[in-house]
Design an enzyme around this catalytic site. Structure first.
Site, PDB file in Angstrom:
ATOM      1  N   ASP A  57      54.151  39.265  47.450  1.00 23.18           N
ATOM      2  CA  ASP A  57      52.750  38.938  47.732  1.00 23.18           C
ATOM      3  C   ASP A  57      52.705  37.791  48.739  1.00 23.18           C
ATOM      4  OD1 ASP A  57      50.040  38.359  47.659  1.00 23.18           O
ATOM      5  OD2 ASP A  57      49.881  38.764  45.507  1.00 23.18           O
TER       6      ASP A  57
ATOM      7  N   CYS B  93      43.478  43.419  40.942  1.00 23.80           N
ATOM      8  CA  CYS B  93      44.180  42.776  42.044  1.00 23.80           C
ATOM      9  C   CYS B  93      43.276  41.663  42.550  1.00 23.80           C
ATOM     10  CB  CYS B  93      44.471  43.793  43.140  1.00 23.80           C
ATOM     11  SG  CYS B  93      45.344  43.043  44.508  1.00 23.80           S
ATOM     12  N   GLY B  94      43.719  40.423  42.379  1.00 25.29           N
ATOM     13  CA  GLY B  94      42.877  39.276  42.715  1.00 25.29           C
ATOM     14  C   GLY B  94      42.635  39.155  44.202  1.00 25.29           C
TER      15      GLY B  94
ATOM     16  N   HIS C  84      55.417  42.683  37.598  1.00 22.07           N
ATOM     17  CA  HIS C  84      55.306  41.573  38.550  1.00 22.07           C
ATOM     18  C   HIS C  84      56.173  40.423  38.024  1.00 22.07           C
ATOM     19  CE1 HIS C  84      51.653  43.802  39.545  1.00 22.07           C
ATOM     20  NE2 HIS C  84      51.530  43.093  40.654  1.00 22.07           N
TER      21      HIS C  84
ATOM     22  N   CYS D 227      48.549  35.278  44.853  1.00 17.23           N
ATOM     23  CA  CYS D 227      48.378  36.319  43.817  1.00 17.23           C
ATOM     24  C   CYS D 227      47.314  35.925  42.793  1.00 17.23           C
ATOM     25  CB  CYS D 227      49.705  36.620  43.113  1.00 17.23           C
ATOM     26  SG  CYS D 227      49.605  38.124  42.128  1.00 17.23           S
ATOM     27  N   GLY D 228      46.189  36.605  42.865  1.00 17.75           N
ATOM     28  CA  GLY D 228      45.062  36.271  41.971  1.00 17.75           C
ATOM     29  C   GLY D 228      45.371  36.549  40.515  1.00 17.75           C
ATOM     30  N   THR D 229      45.985  37.721  40.235  1.00 15.51           N
ATOM     31  CA  THR D 229      46.300  38.029  38.838  1.00 15.51           C
ATOM     32  C   THR D 229      47.470  37.158  38.369  1.00 15.51           C
ATOM     33  OG1 THR D 229      47.569  39.943  39.628  1.00 15.51           O
ATOM     34  CG2 THR D 229      45.346  40.362  38.812  1.00 15.51           C
TER      35      THR D 229
END
Ligand code: PYC
Length: 337
Positions: A244, A94-95, A218, A248-250
């Protein structure tokens, strides 16, 4: 404080990263024993899953919170281990959560500005803590798995997108016909949620998966950035139907993997991803291995090269609290789903 027999206490630090909350469990969480982080996340899932919703969901939290359980690392080169979870299950990486964990470890005095390694069930992630409120993560290797996948979404028509891994599996929508999804504004969140949820259901129904049959949990929509200094704006639906609040990092990692596969972003070039709140993650990437085909004769790769995404964002600690679990509380472990 009054002594109460059987009362369980669990210490958490809450933070938000670009608007998306993270609840980091510092002590009192489930004991997962030893072994690799993927063995321990399996133990969390099979033997202690009740704690997941008890920590995050009502009456102590909400469906939006992402949990981060701090554990001892298995990999001796890492400073800490972390298992991310949400209202629906467990996240590989999770970014935004990792940037929140960096701010939390700084708040606790456990790390100082500089470079650190944190282990997750899907691999070690390097973090560079710049200050108490800003960190850069070097995410797990990310790649596009399938390009230009078409799926019929009941009530919304045909949608086309890419399937990519950025630490979680994403469907990144390229083409759709929903007018409400052209601007990606907060006022359209309900429609955007319904649309992306239906896309996810349609992918499942059509048997479209990530590599090895992995669930694509996602879904990401894109449009032009509001702020001309950014490159794109997104809306990301998370597995438990919450969206989010951050870029969203990922999801930003998966996006850069697709851009790299199409030859549209070069190593080291900045990619400023704006989220639905207008907050930004600044990304770039390096190739993990040199791609053979990218850009050759202008033909993009379907399966893209493996990239090492680099994502910078800001996080702020918002609370330091102790969650209380009374033995007599009927909602001790959360309200039923
Ligand atoms: O930032 O990677 C992320 C993330 C995944 C789910 C919510 N945030």
């Amino acid at each position: 404080m009054k002594e109460i027999e059987g009362l369980h206490r669990l210490d958490v630090i809450d933070s938000h990263t670009a608007g998306e909350p993270t609840r980091c469990v510092v002590s009192g969480g489930p004991h997962l024993g030893t072994g690799t982080l993927s063995e321990r996340v399996n133990r969390f899932r099979s033997d202690h899953d009740l704690w997941r919703r008890a920590i995050l969901c009502e009456p102590r939290g909400s469906d939006v919170l992402v949990g981060a359980l701090l554990v001892e690392p298995f990999d001796p080169s890492c400073d800490a281990g972390v298992i991310f979870f949400n209202n629906a299950g467990y996240l590989g990486m999770c970014g935004h959560g990792m940037i929140g964990v960096a701010a939390t470890l700084d708040f606790l005095g456990r790390i100082k500005p500089g470079h650190h390694r944190i282990e997750t069930p899907v691999g070690a992630v390097s973090i560079h803590l710049h200050s108490s409120n800003q960190a850069t993560i070097r995410n797990v290797p990310s790649y596009r798995y399938r390009a230009g996948v078409e799926v019929d979404v009941p009530g919304f028509g045909r949608v086309c997108g890419d399937v990519a891994w950025g630490g979680n599996w994403f469907f990144l929508v390229r083409k759709h016909t929903l007018a409400a999804a052209r601007d990606l504004t907060l006022s359209q969140v309900e429609q955007l949620t319904t649309f992306t949820w239906e896309i996810r259901r349609a992918l499942n129904a059509a048997g479209i998966t990530g590599e090895g049959g992995a669930d694509i949990d996602h879904v990401e929509l894109f449009t032009a950035a509001r702020d001309a200094t950014n490159h794109s704006r997104n809306f990301v639906l998370c597995p438990g139907k919450a969206y989010d609040r951050s870029p969203c990092g990922t999801g930003t990692s998966a996006k850069m993997a697709c851009l790299a596969a199409d030859g549209l972003l070069n190593p080291g070039e900045p990619w400023r991803q704006e989220g639905i709140l207008g907050t930004v993650f600044e990304g770039s990437f390096e190739f993990e291995s040199q791609p053979a085909e990218v850009g050759k004769n202008g033909t993009p790769d379907a399966v893209g090269p493996r990239i090492l995404p680099i994502v910078t964002g800001s996080a702020f600690v918002t609370a330091k609290s102790t969650l209380l679990f009374y033995p007599s509380d009927p909602f001790r472990m959360g309200v039923p789903e």
